[in-house]
Design a protein around this motif. Structure first.
Motif, PDB file in Angstrom:
ATOM      1  N   GLY A  70       0.800  -1.214   0.000  1.00 29.57           N
ATOM      2  CA  GLY A  70       0.000   0.000   0.000  1.00 29.57           C
ATOM      3  C   GLY A  70       0.838   1.271   0.000  1.00 29.57           C
ATOM      4  N   TYR A  71       0.184   2.359  -0.427  1.00 32.65           N
ATOM      5  CA  TYR A  71       0.787   3.689  -0.346  1.00 32.65           C
ATOM      6  C   TYR A  71      -0.155   4.561   0.474  1.00 32.65           C
ATOM      7  CZ  TYR A  71       3.834   2.451  -4.275  1.00 32.65           C
ATOM      8  OH  TYR A  71       4.767   1.872  -5.082  1.00 32.65           O
ATOM      9  N   VAL A  72       0.389   5.479   1.239  1.00 34.70           N
ATOM     10  CA  VAL A  72      -0.436   6.427   1.974  1.00 34.70           C
ATOM     11  C   VAL A  72      -0.262   7.800   1.332  1.00 34.70           C
ATOM     12  CG1 VAL A  72      -0.927   7.490   4.196  1.00 34.70           C
ATOM     13  CG2 VAL A  72      -0.154   5.122   4.099  1.00 34.70           C
ATOM     14  N   MET A  73      -1.397   8.405   1.025  1.00 29.52           N
ATOM     15  CA  MET A  73      -1.372   9.683   0.320  1.00 29.52           C
ATOM     16  C   MET A  73      -1.880  10.789   1.222  1.00 29.52           C
ATOM     17  SD  MET A  73      -3.035   9.503  -3.395  1.00 29.52           S
ATOM     18  CE  MET A  73      -3.195  11.102  -4.082  1.00 29.52           C
ATOM     19  N   THR A  74      -1.187  11.908   1.242  1.00 31.35           N
ATOM     20  CA  THR A  74      -1.676  13.079   1.958  1.00 31.35           C
ATOM     21  C   THR A  74      -1.493  14.302   1.077  1.00 31.35           C
ATOM     22  OG1 THR A  74      -0.773  12.043   3.914  1.00 31.35           O
ATOM     23  CG2 THR A  74      -1.619  14.252   4.192  1.00 31.35           C
ATOM     24  N   GLN A  75      -2.537  15.027   0.873  1.00 35.24           N
ATOM     25  CA  GLN A  75      -2.502  16.269   0.104  1.00 35.24           C
ATOM     26  C   GLN A  75      -1.716  16.151  -1.193  1.00 35.24           C
ATOM     27  OE1 GLN A  75      -1.333  19.389   2.734  1.00 35.24           O
ATOM     28  NE2 GLN A  75      -3.347  19.363   3.713  1.00 35.24           N
ATOM     29  N   GLY A  76      -2.047  15.133  -1.957  1.00 35.99           N
ATOM     30  CA  GLY A  76      -1.479  15.009  -3.284  1.00 35.99           C
ATOM     31  C   GLY A  76      -0.056  14.492  -3.330  1.00 35.99           C
ATOM     32  N   GLU A  77       0.433  13.978  -2.202  1.00 34.05           N
ATOM     33  CA  GLU A  77       1.780  13.419  -2.205  1.00 34.05           C
ATOM     34  C   GLU A  77       1.779  12.082  -1.489  1.00 34.05           C
ATOM     35  OE1 GLU A  77       3.735  16.616  -0.336  1.00 34.05           O
ATOM     36  OE2 GLU A  77       4.518  17.468  -2.203  1.00 34.05           O
ATOM     37  N   ILE A  78       2.746  11.231  -1.860  1.00 28.06           N
ATOM     38  CA  ILE A  78       2.849   9.954  -1.165  1.00 28.06           C
ATOM     39  C   ILE A  78       3.775  10.122   0.030  1.00 28.06           C
ATOM     40  CG2 ILE A  78       3.807   7.633  -1.358  1.00 28.06           C
ATOM     41  CD1 ILE A  78       2.374   7.398  -3.951  1.00 28.06           C
ATOM     42  N   VAL A  79       3.263   9.774   1.208  1.00 32.92           N
ATOM     43  CA  VAL A  79       4.064  10.001   2.408  1.00 32.92           C
ATOM     44  C   VAL A  79       4.646   8.709   2.964  1.00 32.92           C
ATOM     45  CG1 VAL A  79       2.996  12.157   3.087  1.00 32.92           C
ATOM     46  CG2 VAL A  79       1.953  10.003   3.807  1.00 32.92           C
ATOM     47  N   LEU A  80       4.073   7.579   2.556  1.00 32.65           N
ATOM     48  CA  LEU A  80       4.508   6.326   3.179  1.00 32.65           C
ATOM     49  C   LEU A  80       4.211   5.183   2.228  1.00 32.65           C
ATOM     50  CD1 LEU A  80       5.581   6.072   6.099  1.00 32.65           C
ATOM     51  CD2 LEU A  80       3.341   5.176   6.731  1.00 32.65           C
ATOM     52  N   GLU A  81       5.069   4.167   2.211  1.00 33.26           N
ATOM     53  CA  GLU A  81       4.707   2.963   1.479  1.00 33.26           C
ATOM     54  C   GLU A  81       5.209   1.750   2.221  1.00 33.26           C
ATOM     55  OE1 GLU A  81       7.863   3.475  -2.053  1.00 33.26           O
ATOM     56  OE2 GLU A  81       6.939   1.488  -1.894  1.00 33.26           O
ATOM     57  N   GLY A  82       4.621   0.601   1.916  1.00 32.03           N
ATOM     58  CA  GLY A  82       5.058  -0.597   2.599  1.00 32.03           C
ATOM     59  C   GLY A  82       4.068  -1.718   2.409  1.00 32.03           C
ATOM     60  N   SER A  83       4.349  -2.867   3.011  1.00 27.11           N
ATOM     61  CA  SER A  83       3.410  -3.976   2.909  1.00 27.11           C
ATOM     62  C   SER A  83       2.179  -3.642   3.727  1.00 27.11           C
ATOM     63  CB  SER A  83       4.052  -5.261   3.425  1.00 27.11           C
ATOM     64  OG  SER A  83       4.128  -5.186   4.833  1.00 27.11           O
TER      65      SER A  83
END
Lengths: 293, 238, 316
Positions: B208-221
């Motif tokens: 998964g990816y975590v998105m905040t305000q049009g940017e990716i802030v975190l990724e991981g399983s």
């Protein structure tokens, strides 16, 4: 005898009305379903009428035969008008002035067509004098002009073919899909712009038929184009905005109102009566006479 | 091999304001990836940009090495990227059968039409029972099923699921995702899923990816992401 | 205040025009400027409805004609009434007629409205044409004032109308117009009566167009159905604001000027009757393709863009 005259008038009205109905059909097809507003189909019709006149006077080809050439030509003209001139407005919403912009562009194009006709053929009234122009079929003491029967027949034929295409074919189903939800249609893989262009092409082809029949029943002059456009739109408004069957009935009604006014009252007032009727309709039934449920 | 690659993508509705502010991510073969984030993070905008509804202002999108940004929506569908949109998705004025048939547009889909149709009706028996009716008469959940069914009829080579749960009852959502899981396992294709309900999305996807305000802030399983503070925050937020 | 600037520019323009009239003997140009001014007045009236409310009227010749005929008819019946009074009365009559006709017309929007207004034009024209009491197609000759009086009068009215419209659209009422156009639902929710707002734009606009009609009767010394109630009149009243920039006072002003000049140029280039529509139509298409809002807003936008780019470069 008065009685026969009345029936004669009604027949004439239906005959003329079928031209309005054809134009209304052309508008309703692109407007009612795809929200494309055109104000140039009357001019396209008159252009086709002039081309028919030109072909008839230069090489003596019957206007119905020249239809075989003109219909595909006008289909492509319509197709490319949509692609070149209308496409930029297709993503506009209605509240952003989509209709106004479309009206102005098509009207401007219509004006150009009219001006070119003026330059080539001048404003003099022209007539396609085919031998069967005044031919009639006689039923006891009624005389029915052949051209009116033909135009009514053409109207019904076009309506049937159009309905069949809309119901059964892939193109028709795609068309109906585009008419309810543009975005979903795109995501389904339908080429929305192409469907719009094809529809505009088809509606232009219908205008050719309308123009040819108009030329066979009237004398033509370039300025009639805008008038025909408005008559077609009156049919669309009375017919309830986009139901194809309603538009046809409304178009015939427009023709009837005009011929009955000429018969009972002053011919110069036929359009006035028509538009007074339209204003009354706007008061009592703003949604049109035959509004689709 | 990277199936989908997004590089420094910028998109917006207004010339002055960017909704996506230089977003980059990728999806590998046969992978199911979730994109999670709070309301207004730009997830749906991302989906619309990938499928060509919105034109990006800058940045690149590659699908199997081919650049697809700037292509028209129907051309992107023709490549096999099929989206189940957040809203709409079905044509209420067409019958269910017409809805499904109209979705058979790719060459491959036309060849596999019978197989796909059986798969849809088998997965969603409710649709088979009503196939002659207008889609407008369906319930919200059934409409979503039809929308998914339409996507299957295209023989997708990559599936984009945009907020399936929107406007549906929790029980219906649960059922839908169970069916979707079966389906995607059968079809064996990469999936990009956007979902309001973080738990479901991360449960469905491997990564998964975590998105905040049009940017990716975190990724991981998925499992790792579930425990992070960023995801917890979205969880509470929604 | 902004309005002061407008008034000052208006006064300066008027003085310049008077000087021009005194110092030169350019009868043709003076005549042409007066003719343009008529369409500027009528166009401003159209723009109140078409631009600020967003309903395109294809029949403003009706109000133009009512204004003209209010001046012409008493003359035709040999009544001795002051012509200037009749001009003002004509504006009033146009307004009253708009008030009555707004009842059916404003119930619909978009192009039923457009077709309806076109129809209205046809109805009124047909009635005039077939009614001997209205002098039918013969028209009426009016022995009017000398040009030295009518030209400055028309220019003066044009300047006053432009300033008036600029003032009006910044008043409470003018802001309501824009609210009804842009956010009708929200406008209704804060208690704006949509019908009344639209009707007031319609009526005030019709009065201005009627005023232009009355001045036209003074200017030409002649009224007849085709010049006053003709489709052509409607078309050129609406084309000016549309091409110049709907919903903008300056845009409508420029637009009317450009369209009338272009029309005359086209007439002298393409001498075939009706051929000048080629240029007008082409201009309309080109303007719409380049800038959906018309020439003036398009230019304003372009200038802003260039300025922004320039500032950005300077910043770097």
């Amino acid at each position: 005898m008065e009685y026969t005259g009345l029936i004669q008038t009604i027949l004439g009205g239906v005959g003329v009305g079928s031209v309005y109905a054809l134009l209304g059909l052309a508008f309703a097809l692109v407007f009612g379903k795809l929200k494309i507003c055109s104000y140039m189909h009357g001019d396209l019709a008159i252009l086709a009428a002039y081309l028919g006149y030109f072909i008839f006077t230069s090489i003596g080809l019957d206007p119905f035969l020249s239809l075989i050439v003109l219909i595909p030509i006008f289909f492509f003209i319509g197709y490319y008008i949509q692609v070149i001139f209308m496409k930029p407005f297709m993503s506009m919403e209605i509240w952003q002035g989509r209709y106004q912009a479309q009206i102005m562009v098509t009207w401007g194009l219509g004006m150009c067509i009219m001006a070119i006709e003026f330059i080539i053929w001048s404003g003099t009234y022209r007539m396609i004098s085919v031998p069967y122009r005044n031919a009639t079929l006689n039923f006891s003491n009624l005389t029915v002009p052949v051209v009116h029967l033909l135009s009514l027949g053409a109207l019904l034929l076009i309506y049937l073919v159009l309905s069949l295409v809309l119901q059964k074919t892939d193109l028709g189903i795609s068309f109906r899909a585009c008419s309810v939800d543009r975005i979903t249609a795109m995501l389904t893989g339908i080429n929305y712009q192409k469907i719009c262009a094809i529809s505009f092409g088809i509606s232009s082809a219908i205008a050719v038929v309308a123009g040819t029949f108009y030329a066979l029943t009237h004398q033509i002059t370039p300025a009639v184009g805008l008038e025909l456009t408005f008559k077609g739109w009156v049919a669309v408004i009375i017919g309830g905005m986009g139901s194809l069957g309603g538009v046809i009935l409304a178009g015939l009604l427009v023709g009837l109102v005009e011929s009955l006014t000429s018969f009972f009252w002053i011919p110069a007032l036929k359009e006035a009566v028509l538009f007074v009727g339209l204003l009354l309709l706007l008061i009592f039934r703003p949604g049109g006479l035959f509004k689709a449920k | 091999m990277k199936i989908l690659e997004v590089n420094q993508l910028k998109t917006g509705y207004d010339p002055e304001v960017d909704v996506l502010r230089g977003l980059s991510f990728s999806i590998e073969e046969e992978e199911c990836v979730a994109m999670v984030g709070a309301n207004g993070a730009g997830k749906s905008t991302l989906m619309k940009t990938i499928s060509g509804i919105l034109k990006p202002k800058s940045g690149e999108i590659f699908y199997r090495g081919q650049r697809i940004d700037g292509m028209l929506p129907h051309e992107i569908v023709n490549l096999g990227i099929v989206q189940v949109p957040e809203e709409g998705g079905t044509f209420p004025n067409l019958t269910i059968e017409e809805n499904l048939m109209i979705s058979c547009r790719r060459k491959k889909a036309k060849m596999e039409r019978q197989k796909n149709l059986e798969l849809v009706y088998q997965s969603f028996p409710q649709l088979l029972a009503k196939k002659g009716q207008l889609a407008g008469s369906l319930s919200g959940g059934q409409r979503k099923m039809l929308s998914i069914g339409k996507a299957i009829m295209e023989s997708p080579e990559m599936l984009l699921l945009d907020d399936i749960s929107m406007g549906l009852a929790p029980k219906v959502v649960e059922d839908l995702y169970r069916m979707l899981k079966d389906l995607t396992l059968k079809m064996d294709i990469p999936v990009l899923i956007v979902e309001q309900i973080v738990e479901i999305a991360l449960d469905f996807a491997q990564r998964g990816y975590v998105m905040t305000q049009g940017e990716i802030v975190l990724e991981g399983s998925s499992a790792a992401l579930l425990d992070t503070e960023a995801v917890q925050k979205i969880y509470i937020g929604t | 205040m902004n309005l002061k600037k407008w008034v000052v520019s208006g006064v300066i323009a008027f003085i310049l025009y008077m000087l021009f009239l005194r110092l030169t003997d350019a009868g043709f140009i003076a005549n042409f400027i007066a003719y343009i001014s008529l369409f500027v007045i009528a166009g401003q009236g159209w723009n109140l409805l078409g631009g600020y409310i967003g309903e395109i009227s294809f029949g403003h010749a009706v109000f133009f004609g009512i204004g003209a005929y209010t001046v012409g008819l008493p003359v035709g019946y040999k009544l001795d009434i002051n012509l200037l009074l009749l001009v003002l009365l004509g504006a009033l009559m146009a307004g009253i007629f708009a008030l009555i006709i707004s009842y059916p017309l404003l119930r619909v929007q978009g192009f039923p409205f457009l077709v309806g207004t076109y129809g209205l034009g046809v109805v009124i024209r047909s009635i005039v044409v077939v009614t001997p009491a209205l002098f039918a197609t013969r028209g009426i000759f009016i022995s009017t004032y000398s040009k030295n009086f009518t030209y400055p009068l028309i220019i003066g009215f044009a300047i006053a109308v432009v300033i008036f419209v600029q003032w009006l659209v910044n008043q409470d009422l003018g802001l309501r117009f824009k609210a009804v156009r842009d956010v009708p639902t929200a406008a209704r929710m804060i208690g704006i009566n949509i019908y009344k707002t639209k009707a007031s734009a319609f009526v005030i606009g019709a009065m201005l167009t009627g005023l232009a009609g009355g001045l036209f009767a003074l200017y030409g010394g002649f009224v007849n159905p085709s010049a006053c109630f003709g489709d052509n009149t409607s078309i050129f009243i609406l084309l000016g604001p549309y091409i110049g920039g709907i919903g903008s006072v300056l845009g409508a002003l420029f637009g009317s000027t450009i369209v009338i000049i272009l029309q005359e140029v086209a007439r002298s280039v393409i001498t075939v009757n009706g051929g000048h529509y080629l240029m007008v139509g082409a201009l309309l298409v080109v303007v719409m393709m380049l800038s959906k809002e018309g020439i003036y807003p398009g230019i304003v936008k372009l200038v802003k863009k260039i300025k922004n780019a320039y500032q950005k470069r300077q910043g770097e």
